[in-house]
Structures are given as C-alpha cells and as structure tokens.
Write a protein that holds these residues in place. Structure first.
Motif, PDB file in Angstrom:
ATOM      1  N   TRP A 178     126.885  60.375  72.181  1.00  0.00           N
ATOM      2  CA  TRP A 178     127.829  59.906  71.263  1.00  0.00           C
ATOM      3  C   TRP A 178     128.868  60.792  70.891  1.00  0.00           C
ATOM      4  O   TRP A 178     129.884  60.891  70.437  1.00  0.00           O
ATOM      5  CB  TRP A 178     127.184  59.526  69.720  1.00  0.00           C
ATOM      6  CG  TRP A 178     126.435  58.381  69.813  1.00  0.00           C
ATOM      7  CD1 TRP A 178     125.056  58.271  70.075  1.00  0.00           C
ATOM      8  CD2 TRP A 178     127.238  56.912  69.917  1.00  0.00           C
ATOM      9  NE1 TRP A 178     124.901  56.638  69.891  1.00  0.00           N
ATOM     10  CE2 TRP A 178     125.927  56.034  69.915  1.00  0.00           C
ATOM     11  CE3 TRP A 178     128.317  56.486  69.949  1.00  0.00           C
ATOM     12  CZ2 TRP A 178     126.280  54.565  69.953  1.00  0.00           C
ATOM     13  CZ3 TRP A 178     128.460  54.966  69.796  1.00  0.00           C
ATOM     14  CH2 TRP A 178     127.408  54.430  69.740  1.00  0.00           C
ATOM     15  N   THR A 179     128.835  62.208  71.507  1.00  0.00           N
ATOM     16  CA  THR A 179     130.039  62.901  71.757  1.00  0.00           C
ATOM     17  C   THR A 179     131.057  62.579  72.578  1.00  0.00           C
ATOM     18  O   THR A 179     130.615  61.938  73.539  1.00  0.00           O
ATOM     19  CB  THR A 179     129.520  64.510  72.021  1.00  0.00           C
ATOM     20  OG1 THR A 179     128.898  64.658  73.107  1.00  0.00           O
ATOM     21  CG2 THR A 179     128.616  64.954  70.981  1.00  0.00           C
ATOM     22  N   CYS A 180     132.318  62.941  72.229  1.00  0.00           N
ATOM     23  CA  CYS A 180     133.293  62.616  73.292  1.00  0.00           C
ATOM     24  C   CYS A 180     133.074  63.374  74.684  1.00  0.00           C
ATOM     25  O   CYS A 180     133.493  62.835  75.747  1.00  0.00           O
ATOM     26  CB  CYS A 180     134.744  62.883  72.720  1.00  0.00           C
ATOM     27  SG  CYS A 180     134.996  61.899  71.341  1.00  0.00           S
ATOM     28  N   ALA A 181     132.499  64.366  74.568  1.00  0.00           N
ATOM     29  CA  ALA A 181     132.472  65.440  75.734  1.00  0.00           C
ATOM     30  C   ALA A 181     131.244  64.782  76.618  1.00  0.00           C
ATOM     31  O   ALA A 181     131.389  64.798  77.754  1.00  0.00           O
ATOM     32  CB  ALA A 181     131.923  66.883  75.440  1.00  0.00           C
ATOM     33  N   TYR A 182     130.209  64.068  76.017  1.00  0.00           N
ATOM     34  CA  TYR A 182     129.038  63.232  76.872  1.00  0.00           C
ATOM     35  C   TYR A 182     129.604  62.213  77.510  1.00  0.00           C
ATOM     36  O   TYR A 182     129.384  61.946  78.501  1.00  0.00           O
ATOM     37  CB  TYR A 182     128.205  63.096  75.890  1.00  0.00           C
ATOM     38  CG  TYR A 182     126.870  62.419  76.777  1.00  0.00           C
ATOM     39  CD1 TYR A 182     125.925  62.976  77.135  1.00  0.00           C
ATOM     40  CD2 TYR A 182     126.703  61.075  76.831  1.00  0.00           C
ATOM     41  CE1 TYR A 182     124.799  62.380  77.960  1.00  0.00           C
ATOM     42  CE2 TYR A 182     125.841  60.263  77.540  1.00  0.00           C
ATOM     43  CZ  TYR A 182     125.021  61.324  78.336  1.00  0.00           C
ATOM     44  OH  TYR A 182     123.933  60.381  78.790  1.00  0.00           O
ATOM     45  N   GLN A 202     134.486  65.218  68.816  1.00  0.00           N
ATOM     46  CA  GLN A 202     135.137  65.625  69.694  1.00  0.00           C
ATOM     47  C   GLN A 202     134.948  67.414  69.883  1.00  0.00           C
ATOM     48  O   GLN A 202     134.976  67.844  71.121  1.00  0.00           O
ATOM     49  CB  GLN A 202     136.791  65.585  69.479  1.00  0.00           C
ATOM     50  CG  GLN A 202     137.351  64.239  69.555  1.00  0.00           C
ATOM     51  CD  GLN A 202     138.732  63.870  69.276  1.00  0.00           C
ATOM     52  OE1 GLN A 202     139.492  64.782  69.970  1.00  0.00           O
ATOM     53  NE2 GLN A 202     138.881  62.909  68.618  1.00  0.00           N
ATOM     54  N   ASP A 203     134.655  68.109  68.873  1.00  0.00           N
ATOM     55  CA  ASP A 203     134.276  69.448  69.014  1.00  0.00           C
ATOM     56  C   ASP A 203     133.079  69.824  68.801  1.00  0.00           C
ATOM     57  O   ASP A 203     132.672  71.046  68.238  1.00  0.00           O
ATOM     58  CB  ASP A 203     135.339  69.970  68.187  1.00  0.00           C
ATOM     59  CG  ASP A 203     136.923  69.745  68.241  1.00  0.00           C
ATOM     60  OD1 ASP A 203     137.168  69.796  69.295  1.00  0.00           O
ATOM     61  OD2 ASP A 203     137.400  69.293  67.205  1.00  0.00           O
ATOM     62  N   ASN A 204     131.851  69.107  69.329  1.00  0.00           N
ATOM     63  CA  ASN A 204     130.767  69.637  69.101  1.00  0.00           C
ATOM     64  C   ASN A 204     130.105  70.571  70.105  1.00  0.00           C
ATOM     65  O   ASN A 204     130.810  70.869  70.987  1.00  0.00           O
ATOM     66  CB  ASN A 204     129.761  68.375  69.450  1.00  0.00           C
ATOM     67  CG  ASN A 204     129.778  67.158  68.529  1.00  0.00           C
ATOM     68  OD1 ASN A 204     131.067  66.659  68.573  1.00  0.00           O
ATOM     69  ND2 ASN A 204     128.907  66.806  67.735  1.00  0.00           N
ATOM     70  N   GLU A 205     129.377  71.654  69.530  1.00  0.00           N
ATOM     71  CA  GLU A 205     129.076  72.573  70.524  1.00  0.00           C
ATOM     72  C   GLU A 205     128.168  72.292  71.524  1.00  0.00           C
ATOM     73  O   GLU A 205     128.169  72.898  72.707  1.00  0.00           O
ATOM     74  CB  GLU A 205     128.078  73.651  69.490  1.00  0.00           C
ATOM     75  CG  GLU A 205     129.082  74.132  68.450  1.00  0.00           C
ATOM     76  CD  GLU A 205     128.100  75.321  67.847  1.00  0.00           C
ATOM     77  OE1 GLU A 205     126.830  75.642  68.077  1.00  0.00           O
ATOM     78  OE2 GLU A 205     128.717  76.093  67.056  1.00  0.00           O
ATOM     79  N   THR A 206     127.426  71.188  71.480  1.00  0.00           N
ATOM     80  CA  THR A 206     126.644  70.590  72.733  1.00  0.00           C
ATOM     81  C   THR A 206     127.002  69.156  73.001  1.00  0.00           C
ATOM     82  O   THR A 206     127.809  68.267  72.153  1.00  0.00           O
ATOM     83  CB  THR A 206     125.218  70.590  72.205  1.00  0.00           C
ATOM     84  OG1 THR A 206     124.816  69.832  71.191  1.00  0.00           O
ATOM     85  CG2 THR A 206     124.534  71.852  72.131  1.00  0.00           C
ATOM     86  N   ALA A 207     127.115  68.810  74.227  1.00  0.00           N
ATOM     87  CA  ALA A 207     127.417  67.655  74.640  1.00  0.00           C
ATOM     88  C   ALA A 207     126.231  66.471  74.560  1.00  0.00           C
ATOM     89  O   ALA A 207     126.016  66.039  75.630  1.00  0.00           O
ATOM     90  CB  ALA A 207     128.142  67.577  76.024  1.00  0.00           C
TER      91      ALA A 207
END
Length: 244
Positions: free
Chosen positions: A176-180, A168-173
C-alpha cells in the motif's frame, strides 16, 4: 505506452478517434464482467451477447487503432460447458472481421482455462506481488511458457498493484506504500519486456479512482485504509463523480 485495453465495455467513438490520431493500439471488448457458466448456456443471455457484439463492431470497425476484439472478461472459461459460447463469439467476430485478433481476459491460470483454443491470443489477468504471492518473473514466465508450448501468443491483459497517495514517504516499502507499488510495477514491466514469450502488457489501470465508502463483505480492498481522509488534497484514491 502504445497499447490500451478498453475494459470492460465498448468505447466511445470520440475516445477511439484520439487513439487513432496518436497511433495507439486498442483492445475493444463487449460488456461482460461476472458472466456465469449458466449465462453461457442461456439463450436469452446469448441473444443479447450477439446483439451487443454486433453493436460494438458497428461502432468501432473502421477505427485503425483496434487490434484486438474481446469478450467475457474473467468469464467461466474454466468450464467446458461454456466453451461453445466462447467459440460463438469468436465465430461472430471472424464472420465480420478477419483482419484483427480475437481474445478474452481470463482469470484462470493454466491449465484451468479450457476455452482458449477459441481465440488467437491467450490473455490472462493476474496480480503477482499483490493478490498473488509469487514474483512477477516466476508468475508470468510460467504462464507464457505454458502457452508458447501450445503454439499460442500470450498477453498480460491485466496486472498491477494498489497504493495510497499519502503513503509516499514511508520508511519501509510495505504493501500500500507508493514505494512498494513502484517496485512491483517495475518487476511486472521488466518481465513483460524481457520475456520473449510475453507479447504485451496492460496495467490496471491508468488513473486512480474511488469506488465506494461502504465496506463490501469479502472485498479485500474495501477493508483497507483506502478512504477519504480529512483535510487531505488530493483525497486518498482520486475520486471521479460520475453524476456530474
């Protein structure tokens, strides 16, 4: 949300009661993933397809939430030899209920699907910005325009993007990230709302689940990090123990 796709099997009457009570619109379909072209010309298979269709109609006919009857999820609708089986299913439904729409969820992008004349609503399962590379707008607008020109109502019957709970807190989206996941879902939803040729959208799916700990050859998702992680709660990919 006001629409639920019940896939890929008939639904419990208690669940349909809840949908009725809350004013939801329901898609109800017979059991049918992985149906082959050979199945659709097999008298034995067709006998039991008719039986399960009648059982589904008996179970759900009087539920006000039902708007669409469906069958043969991602079946061989790109094969002309299978189209009589599709028409048979539609004819059976229409012989018992002319008040609802009929569809099936196809994985065949136009113009590969050849059985769509059998149904009222053309429904496509697709994953732009995930399995499929084009943007959601490019992907879905092309499909919707194609079927609009043929006089068919178009529905997105399945779309979505996977993510890992802990990412959930990755620097890049990245994928597999929640931001993406969030961005892609917004893209899909905005296209379905803004495009007048798209009549609805069902996201796959409405809760997380854990499928297996074993790597299945050729299964892309089971070769990722989607697995139990030690000392993490909730576990990666929410898990429901179906044996309880």
């Amino acid at each position: 949300a006001n629409f639920v796709r019940g896939a890929h099997y008939p639904q419990d009457a208690r669940w349909l009661d809840r949908l009725d009570e809350n004013g939801m619109v329901m898609w109800c379909e017979t059991l049918g993933p992985n149906v082959s072209a050979a199945d659709t010309i097999d008298p034995y298979f067709l006998k039991y397809q008719v039986q399960q269709m009648n059982e589904m109609l008996d179970n759900a006919m009087n539920h006000a939430s039902i708007a669409i009857w469906a069958y043969l999820n991602e079946g061989p609708s790109g094969n002309n030899a299978s189209c009589p089986a599709y028409q048979m299913n539609t004819d059976l439904i229409k012989s018992r209920d002319t008040s609802r729409l009929v569809s099936y969820a196809s994985s065949e992008a136009p113009p590969k699907d050849v059985c769509f004349p059998a149904v009222d609503v053309v429904s496509i399962n697709g994953y732009p910005e995930w399995y499929d590379k084009p943007s959601a707008k490019t992907y879905w607008s092309a499909f919707a325009s194609y079927y609009k020109a043929l006089g068919k109502t178009f529905l997105i019957s399945e779309s979505g993007v996977g993510a890992i709970y802990e990412w959930q807190d990755n620097e890049t989206a990245v994928p597999w990230t929640c931001a993406y996941q969030a961005k892609a879902l917004v893209d899909i939803a905005e296209e379905s709302i803004s495009d007048s040729n798209v009549s609805g959208l069902a996201l796959w799916h409405f809760f997380d689940f854990k499928s297996t700990d074993f790597v299945v050859t050729g299964n892309w998702e089971n070769n990722t990090h989607c697995d139990y992680l030690p000392n993490v709660y909730p576990p990666t990919c929410g898990y429901i123990d179906v044996n309880i």
